[in-house]
Design a protein around this motif. Structure first.
Motif, short mmCIF file in Angstrom:
data_model
loop_
_atom_site.label_atom_id
_atom_site.label_comp_id
_atom_site.label_asym_id
_atom_site.label_seq_id
_atom_site.Cartn_x
_atom_site.Cartn_y
_atom_site.Cartn_z
N PHE A 146 0.82 -1.22 0.00
CA PHE A 146 0.00 0.00 0.00
C PHE A 146 0.85 1.26 0.00
O PHE A 146 0.43 2.32 0.41
CB PHE A 146 -1.02 0.00 1.15
CG PHE A 146 -2.05 -1.07 0.96
CD1 PHE A 146 -3.05 -0.92 0.03
CD2 PHE A 146 -2.00 -2.22 1.71
CE1 PHE A 146 -3.99 -1.92 -0.16
CE2 PHE A 146 -2.94 -3.23 1.53
CZ PHE A 146 -3.94 -3.07 0.59
N GLU A 147 2.08 1.12 -0.49
CA GLU A 147 2.98 2.27 -0.63
C GLU A 147 2.61 3.04 -1.89
O GLU A 147 2.41 2.47 -2.97
CB GLU A 147 4.42 1.77 -0.73
CG GLU A 147 5.43 2.89 -0.82
CD GLU A 147 6.86 2.35 -0.84
OE1 GLU A 147 7.71 3.08 -1.36
OE2 GLU A 147 7.10 1.24 -0.36
N PHE A 148 2.49 4.37 -1.75
CA PHE A 148 2.22 5.24 -2.88
C PHE A 148 3.38 5.17 -3.86
O PHE A 148 4.53 5.25 -3.47
CB PHE A 148 2.03 6.68 -2.38
CG PHE A 148 1.88 7.70 -3.46
CD1 PHE A 148 0.68 7.86 -4.11
CD2 PHE A 148 2.95 8.48 -3.84
CE1 PHE A 148 0.54 8.80 -5.12
CE2 PHE A 148 2.84 9.43 -4.84
CZ PHE A 148 1.62 9.59 -5.48
N THR A 149 3.09 4.99 -5.16
CA THR A 149 4.16 4.94 -6.16
C THR A 149 4.22 6.20 -7.01
O THR A 149 5.29 6.73 -7.24
CB THR A 149 4.05 3.71 -7.07
OG1 THR A 149 2.82 3.76 -7.77
CG2 THR A 149 4.17 2.42 -6.26
N HIS A 150 3.06 6.68 -7.48
CA HIS A 150 3.07 7.91 -8.28
C HIS A 150 1.65 8.44 -8.50
O HIS A 150 0.67 7.77 -8.21
CB HIS A 150 3.78 7.69 -9.62
CG HIS A 150 3.11 6.71 -10.54
ND1 HIS A 150 3.18 5.36 -10.35
CD2 HIS A 150 2.36 6.90 -11.65
CE1 HIS A 150 2.50 4.75 -11.31
NE2 HIS A 150 1.99 5.67 -12.10
N VAL B 157 1.33 1.70 -16.41
CA VAL B 157 1.07 1.74 -14.97
C VAL B 157 2.28 2.31 -14.24
O VAL B 157 2.15 3.11 -13.32
CB VAL B 157 0.71 0.34 -14.43
CG1 VAL B 157 0.60 0.35 -12.92
CG2 VAL B 157 -0.58 -0.13 -15.05
N SER B 158 3.47 1.91 -14.65
CA SER B 158 4.68 2.47 -14.04
C SER B 158 4.82 3.92 -14.50
O SER B 158 4.34 4.27 -15.57
CB SER B 158 5.90 1.66 -14.43
OG SER B 158 6.04 1.64 -15.83
N PRO B 159 5.45 4.76 -13.70
CA PRO B 159 5.57 6.16 -14.09
C PRO B 159 6.21 6.30 -15.47
O PRO B 159 7.22 5.68 -15.77
CB PRO B 159 6.47 6.77 -13.03
CG PRO B 159 6.34 5.86 -11.86
CD PRO B 159 6.09 4.49 -12.43
N GLY B 160 5.58 7.06 -16.28
CA GLY B 160 6.08 7.28 -17.63
C GLY B 160 5.12 8.15 -18.40
O GLY B 160 4.09 8.56 -17.89
N PRO B 161 5.45 8.43 -19.63
CA PRO B 161 4.60 9.31 -20.42
C PRO B 161 3.27 8.64 -20.78
O PRO B 161 3.17 7.42 -20.84
CB PRO B 161 5.42 9.57 -21.67
CG PRO B 161 6.31 8.36 -21.79
CD PRO B 161 6.59 7.94 -20.38
#
Length: 77
Positions: A29-33, A67-71
């Motif tokens: 439950f850690e915030f990722t982005h 889903v992972s940080p990206g454009p």
């Protein structure tokens, strides 16, 4: 209205709000982005493999991105 959706693989939790989408690791439950949409999120959906996230945004736009940080990959108006 908030939108909450789990990825099919169980790795991610996405929560839509009035200004964007917060993505969390569903195991910790850690915030990722945060994905800023500048408008209310009315709908959220993950792709079947859990790698893409689609947001229906209040300004009549559908945004698709990793889903992972990206454009952002695509915007449909």
């Amino acid at each position: 209205m908030r939108q909450v959706v789990w990825s099919p693989d169980g790795k991610w939790l996405a929560i839509g709000s009035a200004s964007g989408v917060s993505v969390y690791n569903s195991q910790t439950f850690e915030f990722t982005h945060f994905v800023d949409t500048n408008a209310p999120v009315n709908a959220l959906a993950f792709s079947s493999d859990g790698k893409l996230l689609t947001a229906g945004v209040g300004d009549t736009v559908v945004r698709v991105g990793d889903v992972s940080p990206g454009p952002e990959l695509r915007t449909f108006r």
